[in-house]
Design an enzyme around this catalytic site. Sequence first.
Site, mmCIF file in Angstrom:
data_model
loop_
_atom_site.group_PDB
_atom_site.id
_atom_site.type_symbol
_atom_site.label_atom_id
_atom_site.label_comp_id
_atom_site.label_asym_id
_atom_site.label_seq_id
_atom_site.Cartn_x
_atom_site.Cartn_y
_atom_site.Cartn_z
ATOM 1 N N SER A 148 0.818 -1.212 0.000
ATOM 2 C CA SER A 148 0.000 0.000 0.000
ATOM 3 C C SER A 148 0.851 1.262 0.000
ATOM 4 O O SER A 148 1.943 1.284 0.577
ATOM 5 C CB SER A 148 -0.861 -0.034 1.266
ATOM 6 O OG SER A 148 -1.315 1.249 1.578
ATOM 7 N N GLU A 172 0.426 3.539 1.854
ATOM 8 C CA GLU A 172 0.550 3.948 3.261
ATOM 9 C C GLU A 172 1.957 3.711 3.809
ATOM 10 O O GLU A 172 2.316 4.261 4.847
ATOM 11 C CB GLU A 172 -0.462 3.194 4.116
ATOM 12 C CG GLU A 172 -1.878 3.660 3.939
ATOM 13 C CD GLU A 172 -2.173 4.993 4.640
ATOM 14 O OE1 GLU A 172 -1.682 5.204 5.752
ATOM 15 O OE2 GLU A 172 -2.901 5.799 4.053
ATOM 16 N N TYR A 216 -1.433 0.830 10.246
ATOM 17 C CA TYR A 216 -1.597 0.061 9.007
ATOM 18 C C TYR A 216 -0.349 0.203 8.131
ATOM 19 O O TYR A 216 0.156 -0.775 7.579
ATOM 20 C CB TYR A 216 -2.844 0.559 8.258
ATOM 21 C CG TYR A 216 -3.055 -0.086 6.922
ATOM 22 C CD1 TYR A 216 -3.490 -1.404 6.831
ATOM 23 C CD2 TYR A 216 -2.825 0.610 5.741
ATOM 24 C CE1 TYR A 216 -3.688 -2.002 5.601
ATOM 25 C CE2 TYR A 216 -3.021 0.020 4.506
ATOM 26 C CZ TYR A 216 -3.453 -1.293 4.440
ATOM 27 O OH TYR A 216 -3.636 -1.885 3.217
#
Length: 325
Positions: free
Chosen positions: A130, A132, A154
């Site tokens: 991701s 992220e 996360y």
Amino acid sequence: MPRALITGITGQDGSYLTELLLDKSYEVHGIVRPNSLLEHSNLKHLYHAPAIYNRRLFLHPTSLEDYGAMWRIVTEAEPSEVYHLAGQTHVGLSFELVESTCELSAMGTLRLLELLRDLKVPPRFFHASSSEIFGKPETGPQDENTPFRPITPYGCAKAFATNIVSVYRRTFNLFACNGILYNHESPRRGENFVTQKICLAAAAIKEGRQNDLVLGNTASERDWGDARDYVRGMWLALQHPTPEDFMFATGELHSVQEVIEIAFAAVNLDWRQYVKTDAKLLRPEDPARLVGNPSKATEKLRWTRSTTFKQLMTEMTLAGLKEKH
Ligand code: GDP
């Protein structure tokens, strides 16, 4: 007939990937939670298709944490490709569910790699990483070489998982790839993600089923693509001759505010009358200026996107309408 195993098969990406692989004549195996309600999942149309369910699509109720059960499924199904999409993927929730987010996304990935490492002929492995992992990057757009600096639980879990995939590729010679996926949306996106929350609200307000819409930071920006393009990217990554990491992104930043304007315009409403903000929905930390450069995937995999941001948000809003207008 090639065989694939998908973790997280009932999610947005899992269901689109299943359709893509069935179209390509794969036999598809999926890991589902033991108490999964398949009749209401994104797979319901396939679950109710007698020519497909239990013929070309097999669902295995088990927990990813159960090594023995996973071992039996993998050794019996003998997939040539494994797509690891499972995880607690909601960033906001990851601040509350820190341990289970890390357990699933970080340790879950490691356990799967350990299992594959022990096989005589390990399948090709795709990990859905991701954007992220980049947190608040100093440079933009990011690419496959941008350093990881996660700022959410996360993001931390995904950074670990992405790194461990590279370690297994280098040291145990596994064909293991990370797809660094920027936000990707569709009519199947979960309702707690902001695009779907806005698009469904605009449709519901239009039909008198909802009165207003309360959001957090509407100035927040993301690089939002179409999930159907991203699952095609996953498949392409595993068809590449060598295992490599690929970034899947659009290269465009759009704000939550733009989503609001497109969604309400799609149903001929003036958003100013309905949209409110509430500080309670602001996040303790929120990544900024996450925008990806998909050049490597474009050049090496010939990956391209098929929709514009506006088309996608409009499609999602119209898909939320229950009545014919
Ligand atoms: P994420 O990028 O995986 O966290 O995807 P989300 O769709 O959950 O959030 C995208 C951005 O929208 C983030 O910057 C959120 O802070 C922002 N946002 C603003 N209001 C909301 C809201 O009501 N719900 C969600 N989920 N996000 C919101």
